[in-house]
Design a protein around this motif. Structure first.
Motif, PDB file in Angstrom:
ATOM      1  N   ALA A 126      -6.089  -0.917 -18.716  1.00 13.93           N
ATOM      2  CA  ALA A 126      -5.223  -2.013 -18.257  1.00 13.93           C
ATOM      3  C   ALA A 126      -3.984  -1.488 -17.529  1.00 13.93           C
ATOM      4  N   VAL A 127      -4.193  -0.579 -16.604  1.00 16.33           N
ATOM      5  CA  VAL A 127      -3.105   0.007 -15.823  1.00 16.33           C
ATOM      6  C   VAL A 127      -2.664  -0.992 -14.750  1.00 16.33           C
ATOM      7  N   SER A 128      -1.356  -1.209 -14.639  1.00 16.90           N
ATOM      8  CA  SER A 128      -0.843  -2.220 -13.716  1.00 16.90           C
ATOM      9  C   SER A 128      -1.151  -1.901 -12.255  1.00 16.90           C
ATOM     10  N   MET A 129      -1.186  -0.625 -11.881  1.00 14.30           N
ATOM     11  CA  MET A 129      -1.514  -0.262 -10.504  1.00 14.30           C
ATOM     12  C   MET A 129      -2.936  -0.696 -10.153  1.00 14.30           C
ATOM     13  N   VAL A 130      -3.860  -0.529 -11.074  1.00 15.85           N
ATOM     14  CA  VAL A 130      -5.245  -0.931 -10.839  1.00 15.85           C
ATOM     15  C   VAL A 130      -5.315  -2.442 -10.661  1.00 15.85           C
ATOM     16  N   ARG A 131      -4.597  -3.175 -11.494  1.00 14.52           N
ATOM     17  CA  ARG A 131      -4.586  -4.637 -11.365  1.00 14.52           C
ATOM     18  C   ARG A 131      -4.018  -5.061 -10.013  1.00 14.52           C
ATOM     19  N   ALA A 132      -2.973  -4.391  -9.564  1.00 13.43           N
ATOM     20  CA  ALA A 132      -2.372  -4.731  -8.271  1.00 13.43           C
ATOM     21  C   ALA A 132      -3.356  -4.471  -7.131  1.00 13.43           C
ATOM     22  N   LEU A 133      -4.028  -3.324  -7.163  1.00 10.93           N
ATOM     23  CA  LEU A 133      -5.011  -3.019  -6.121  1.00 10.93           C
ATOM     24  C   LEU A 133      -6.187  -3.987  -6.151  1.00 10.93           C
ATOM     25  N   GLU A 134      -6.630  -4.342  -7.341  1.00 12.21           N
ATOM     26  CA  GLU A 134      -7.742  -5.296  -7.448  1.00 12.21           C
ATOM     27  C   GLU A 134      -7.311  -6.674  -6.969  1.00 12.21           C
ATOM     28  N   ALA A 135      -6.073  -7.053  -7.219  1.00 10.61           N
ATOM     29  CA  ALA A 135      -5.577  -8.349  -6.738  1.00 10.61           C
ATOM     30  C   ALA A 135      -5.548  -8.375  -5.212  1.00 10.61           C
ATOM     31  N   ILE A 136      -5.088  -7.300  -4.596  1.00  9.57           N
ATOM     32  CA  ILE A 136      -5.099  -7.208  -3.132  1.00  9.57           C
ATOM     33  C   ILE A 136      -6.525  -7.314  -2.616  1.00  9.57           C
ATOM     34  N   THR A 137      -7.434  -6.637  -3.287  1.00  7.90           N
ATOM     35  CA  THR A 137      -8.835  -6.648  -2.866  1.00  7.90           C
ATOM     36  C   THR A 137      -9.426  -8.047  -2.967  1.00  7.90           C
ATOM     37  N   ALA A 140      -7.145 -10.546  -0.476  1.00 12.82           N
ATOM     38  CA  ALA A 140      -7.062 -10.255   0.959  1.00 12.82           C
ATOM     39  C   ALA A 140      -8.372  -9.706   1.524  1.00 12.82           C
ATOM     40  N   THR A 141      -8.894  -8.667   0.913  1.00 13.65           N
ATOM     41  CA  THR A 141     -10.078  -8.013   1.472  1.00 13.65           C
ATOM     42  C   THR A 141     -11.309  -8.908   1.423  1.00 13.65           C
ATOM     43  N   ALA A 142     -11.531  -9.591   0.305  1.00 16.01           N
ATOM     44  CA  ALA A 142     -12.721 -10.449   0.182  1.00 16.01           C
ATOM     45  C   ALA A 142     -12.744 -11.535   1.253  1.00 16.01           C
ATOM     46  N   PRO A 143     -11.666 -12.310   1.443  1.00 12.40           N
ATOM     47  CA  PRO A 143     -11.708 -13.322   2.504  1.00 12.40           C
ATOM     48  C   PRO A 143     -11.912 -12.728   3.897  1.00 12.40           C
ATOM     49  N   LEU A 144     -11.348 -11.548   4.141  1.00  7.60           N
ATOM     50  CA  LEU A 144     -11.557 -10.905   5.435  1.00  7.60           C
ATOM     51  C   LEU A 144     -13.013 -10.494   5.623  1.00  7.60           C
ATOM     52  N   LEU A 165     -11.735  -5.074  11.431  1.00 12.60           N
ATOM     53  CA  LEU A 165     -10.755  -3.989  11.403  1.00 12.60           C
ATOM     54  C   LEU A 165      -9.843  -4.100  10.186  1.00 12.60           C
ATOM     55  N   SER A 166      -9.353  -5.296   9.931  1.00  6.62           N
ATOM     56  CA  SER A 166      -8.450  -5.493   8.795  1.00  6.62           C
ATOM     57  C   SER A 166      -9.137  -5.202   7.464  1.00  6.62           C
ATOM     58  N   ALA A 167     -10.347  -5.712   7.294  1.00 11.42           N
ATOM     59  CA  ALA A 167     -11.092  -5.463   6.045  1.00 11.42           C
ATOM     60  C   ALA A 167     -11.386  -3.978   5.880  1.00 11.42           C
ATOM     61  N   SER A 168     -11.754  -3.332   6.961  1.00 14.26           N
ATOM     62  CA  SER A 168     -12.058  -1.887   6.886  1.00 14.26           C
ATOM     63  C   SER A 168     -10.828  -1.078   6.526  1.00 14.26           C
ATOM     64  N   LEU A 169      -9.679  -1.422   7.105  1.00 15.17           N
ATOM     65  CA  LEU A 169      -8.443  -0.724   6.757  1.00 15.17           C
ATOM     66  C   LEU A 169      -8.064  -0.967   5.299  1.00 15.17           C
ATOM     67  N   LEU A 170      -8.242  -2.188   4.822  1.00 16.92           N
ATOM     68  CA  LEU A 170      -7.960  -2.471   3.412  1.00 16.92           C
ATOM     69  C   LEU A 170      -8.919  -1.731   2.495  1.00 16.92           C
ATOM     70  N   HIS A 171     -10.157  -1.536   2.931  1.00 18.96           N
ATOM     71  CA  HIS A 171     -11.094  -0.746   2.132  1.00 18.96           C
ATOM     72  C   HIS A 171     -10.595   0.695   1.991  1.00 18.96           C
ATOM     73  N   LEU A 172     -10.010   1.219   3.028  1.00 15.45           N
ATOM     74  CA  LEU A 172      -9.461   2.577   2.936  1.00 15.45           C
ATOM     75  C   LEU A 172      -8.279   2.622   1.970  1.00 15.45           C
ATOM     76  N   TYR A 173      -7.484   1.567   1.960  1.00 13.65           N
ATOM     77  CA  TYR A 173      -6.292   1.523   1.113  1.00 13.65           C
ATOM     78  C   TYR A 173      -6.644   1.289  -0.346  1.00 13.65           C
ATOM     79  N   SER A 174      -7.490   0.310  -0.591  1.00 15.08           N
ATOM     80  CA  SER A 174      -7.765  -0.031  -1.976  1.00 15.08           C
ATOM     81  C   SER A 174      -9.186   0.306  -2.321  1.00 15.08           C
TER      82      SER A 174
END
Length: 174
Positions: A126-137, A140-144, A165-174
């Protein structure tokens, strides 16, 4: 931050109970109520594989029936974004809804997360960083991904390339 037992705690000095045994690293990672997966790895892989195959087959058939002149490369690209959208929308949303209790649950999806956590135990800690990255995914990433897949099908080039392009860049980030 990971919930760890401090080296000088009662549990390490023999004065308390030891944390539950689990296969995750570090061994001192606290997973209250941890239960071993109820499903075998083979069952998890088979279920996930069959689900993905059904989704991609149905999507491929719909793309082919609705738009016969779409190139194979376009169909495969759309299938990739449908798969990503589905994983981000369903599998990772499950994590966000159940991250506190994943270690105790024995559902098929919880067991898939336990299997995944063998390579990255932060998902069960239950690491907060993981939750934040999953929330972004999920947000943001799923709708893209869904937008890119729809834009390919609808032949909307400008939106397609921006979403892709946006989804691919987010895949690299998260």
């Amino acid at each position: 931050m990971d919930r760890l037992i401090a080296p000088d705690s009662d549990a390490t000095r023999g004065g308390g109970t030891l944390p539950p045994q689990h296969p995750y690293f570090p061994p001192t990672l606290e997973l209250p109520g941890y239960t071993a997966p109820a499903h075998t790895t083979g069952a998890l892989v088979s279920t996930m594989g069959a689900s993905i195959a059904a989704l991609l087959t149905a999507t491929f058939c719909v793309y082919t029936a609705r738009r016969r002149r779409i190139a194979l490369s376009q169909r495969l690209t759309a299938l990739w974004f449908v798969l990503c959208g589905a994983l981000h929308s369903l599998f990772e949303l499950y994590y966000l809804a159940h991250y506190r209790t994943l270690a105790q649950e024995q559902t098929m999806v919880a067991d898939m997360w336990k299997e995944y956590a063998l390579s990255d135990s932060r998902y069960l800690g239950a690491v907060s960083m993981v939750r934040a990255l999953e929330a972004i995914t999920v947000l943001a990433t799923a709708p893209l991904c869904w937008t890119a897949a729809y834009a390919i099908w609808s032949d909307m080039h400008a939106i397609r390339h921006l979403a892709q392009l946006s989804a691919s860049l987010l895949h690299l980030y998260s």
